[in-house]
Design a protein around this motif. Structure first.
Motif: not given
Lengths: 298, 285
Positions: A21-22, A24-25, A28-29, A73, A126-127, A130, A133-134
């Motif tokens: 997840i890292r 992607w986080l 996304s940020c 993504f 998982v992708t 993410c 959500a993004t």
């Protein structure tokens, strides 16, 4: 192999890679941050602020945002799975943890199988989570910003039918894409099992150099370009993703599928997918064999 | 007693180097085996062959199975603690316990927690944050919490301080050795296992130099402190080892009767270290 054990092996992969997840986080940020900065700059410095929004029926803007981010993504997803397959069996030898993994009652087939399952199904899911959500966060800020500036595009941004169908379309793409690329990904897995930690050859390097050499040598030595043609065919879906991002199909509200779904469903009718699957399985079996033969070096 | 581990002419080569040569041993159920030898003698290699972690030539059966073909089935009833730290450092202690619980049918989480509660290891700690000694303690806790038929410990106390070592051996004696479980302890710290083992296997340069029960080893070897002026007589009887202690000579004999030796000196308790030294100095060929 029972389900509980297999689930534990997959969970182990998630723990090792921090649930994948890292990155992607971070991505996304960054996307949200730059999106907000862009909107703020436009609001501050543009006296005649105007946003052109696509016709809300044929091209809902929210769905286009989903597709645009989906492209980013999706392409990174492929690179991440390739990197995961290239390193997963190599890393356990580098840190010597394979001695521990081999001292528990789990076969090499189950271990490699759990890694393949993780790469082909878990990482894409998982992708996708993410990505959605993004996209929703960005869409929310975009809607809020345009509202504050006196525009009302909520209907176009949040057309629920198009958002749901686009999300499902992207889920289908994310799950199909790794299957289509399975022969290439399994080759990376084989290189991961093959590369020796003692001489510290990078598995990714080996995984890329050998096909590159094949690409160069085949026309020179045999006068054919079968491998190049096969690779070109393999990368066709990438073209499909990019095409749908920039020329989105007509969308219909409600839960009906966008036309592009059919293109992806058609992949399963392609013999290349099944032949590729068979090649991928052969590479995977070879990776299992090599892991079985792995010995601690003195 | 049924035989749990049996090898016949087991040989291991790395390219042209022979690491194990014609190793033939049989380990009975319920025995505590000390696998002793100097560094590089081939102890760890032999263990890894027995567990199917290394390919080999010759025959090997562990718990009635071919270890190379059925490693994962073998590990259901076998616990192995290797000589080098190999725990995955990216896991937390809690995750490791959860994982073992889901994977190993004979692993007891409560037992592992009981052992860990006696240490300073916290469940939330990531393994890479633990000291070397703590990692050893953790691995041993996992091993002791697994109800296996066969426990193989390769240099188990390396990295532990004296107090922890004593505690560990106490746990092995009190909690683990019940007469049914079989233990193989590979070590070069002979004093630690001297009073624990029931069977002794000495290995040197990849060859077995001694393979006997502790009782017969102690019967077979005699340590004699020579009476003043009788050292020459004892020397003539071909001792396997001789050393000076406070001006007097101590001899180690192999296969001599105590009555015969008592004429020339005082019979002493034979220490495993002396036997070990004598056996390792012996030419393996």
């Amino acid at each position: 192999m029972n389900v509980t054990r297999f689930a534990a092996l997959v969970r182990r992969e998630l723990w090792e890679r921090h649930w994948f997840i890292r990155p992607w986080l971070i991505l996304s940020c960054l996307l949200v941050f730059f999106g907000l900065v862009g909107l703020t700059l436009v609001a501050l410095f543009s006296t005649t602020f105007e946003i052109r929004v696509q016709d809300s029926v044929t091209h809902p803007s929210g769905a286009i945002l989903f597709l645009g981010l989906g492209t980013i993504f999706g392409l990174i997803l492929l690179l991440r799975i390739a990197s995961y397959f290239a390193h997963t069996l190599h890393d356990e030898r580098m840190d010597r943890s394979y001695v521990f993994w081999k001292s528990i009652p789990v076969s090499d087939t189950a271990t490699v199988g759990s890694k393949v399952f993780t790469g082909l199904f878990v990482i894409p899911v998982v992708t996708w989570v993410c990505l959605i959500a993004t996209s929703l966060i960005l869409l929310f800020f975009l809607s809020l910003a345009t509202s504050l500036l006196g525009h009302n595009f909520w209907g176009s941004f949040w057309a629920p039918g198009s958002l749901i169908s686009t999300s499902l379309y992207l889920a289908a793409v994310f799950l199909t894409l790794p299957l289509w690329f399975f022969p290439l990904l399994a080759w990376f897995l084989l290189c991961s099992a093959w590369s020796s930690p003692r001489i510290r050859k990078s598995p990714l390097f080996m995984a890329l150099v050998i096909p590159a050499a094949l690409l160069l040598l085949e026309p020179l030595l045999l006068g054919t370009d079968l491998f190049a043609s096969w690779l070109a065919k393999l990368f066709t879906p990438i073209k499909l993703i990019l095409m749908h991002t920039y020329n989105p199909p007509h969308w219909s509200y409600g839960l009906t599928m966008p036309v592009s779904w059919l293109d992806w469903a058609r992949l399963f009718t392609q013999p290349e997918l099944w032949w590729g699957g068979l090649i991928g399985l052969i590479f995977t079996a070879l990776a299992v064999y090599l892991r079985h033969r792995t010995e601690s070096h003195r | 007693m049924p035989v749990l581990v049996e090898t016949d002419a087991l040989t291991k080569r790395y390219k042209n180097q022979v690491v194990l040569e014609n190793v033939s041993i049989a380990i009975e159920e319920g025995s505590i085996v000390g696998l002793l030898g100097p560094n590089g003698a081939g102890k760890s290699t032999l263990i890894q062959c027995i567990l199917g972690l290394l390919a080999y030539e010759g025959q090997c059966r562990t718990l009635g199975r071919d270890p190379r073909r059925s490693r994962h089935l073998l590990m259901e009833n076998t616990t192995y603690v290797p000589d080098q730290l190999c725990l995955p450092l990216w896991l937390s202690v809690e995750q490791l316990l959860q994982f073992m619980c889901s994977i190993h049918p004979r692993f007891s989480e409560s037992e592992a927690r009981r052992f860990l509660n006696q240490t300073e290891i916290k469940g939330s700690s990531k393994l890479y944050k633990l000291s070397k000694g703590m990692l050893v303690q953790l691995h041993l806790a996992l091993a002791l919490a697994t109800d296996s038929q066969l426990l193989i410990l390769d240099e188990p106390t390396l990295g532990l301080d004296v107090t922890r070592r004593k505690e560990f051996w106490k746990q092995i004696i009190n909690d683990y050795s019940d007469g049914k479980r079989t233990l193989i302890i590979a070590t070069h710290l002979i004093q630690e296992v001297e009073h624990l083992v029931s069977h002794l296997i000495l290995i040197n340069h990849g060859r077995i130099t001694l393979n006997q029960s502790m009782d017969s080893v102690l019967e077979h070897y005699q340590s004699v402190l020579a009476f003043p002026g009788r050292a020459q007589d004892l020397r003539a009887m071909n001792p396997v080892k001789e050393q000076e202690v406070f001006g007097r000579t101590v001899f180690l004999f192999e296969g001599r009767s105590p009555r015969e030796l008592a004429q020339y000196g005082e019979i002493h308790q034979t220490h495993l270290t002396d036997i070990f030294e004598a056996a390792t100095q012996r030419d393996p060929s």
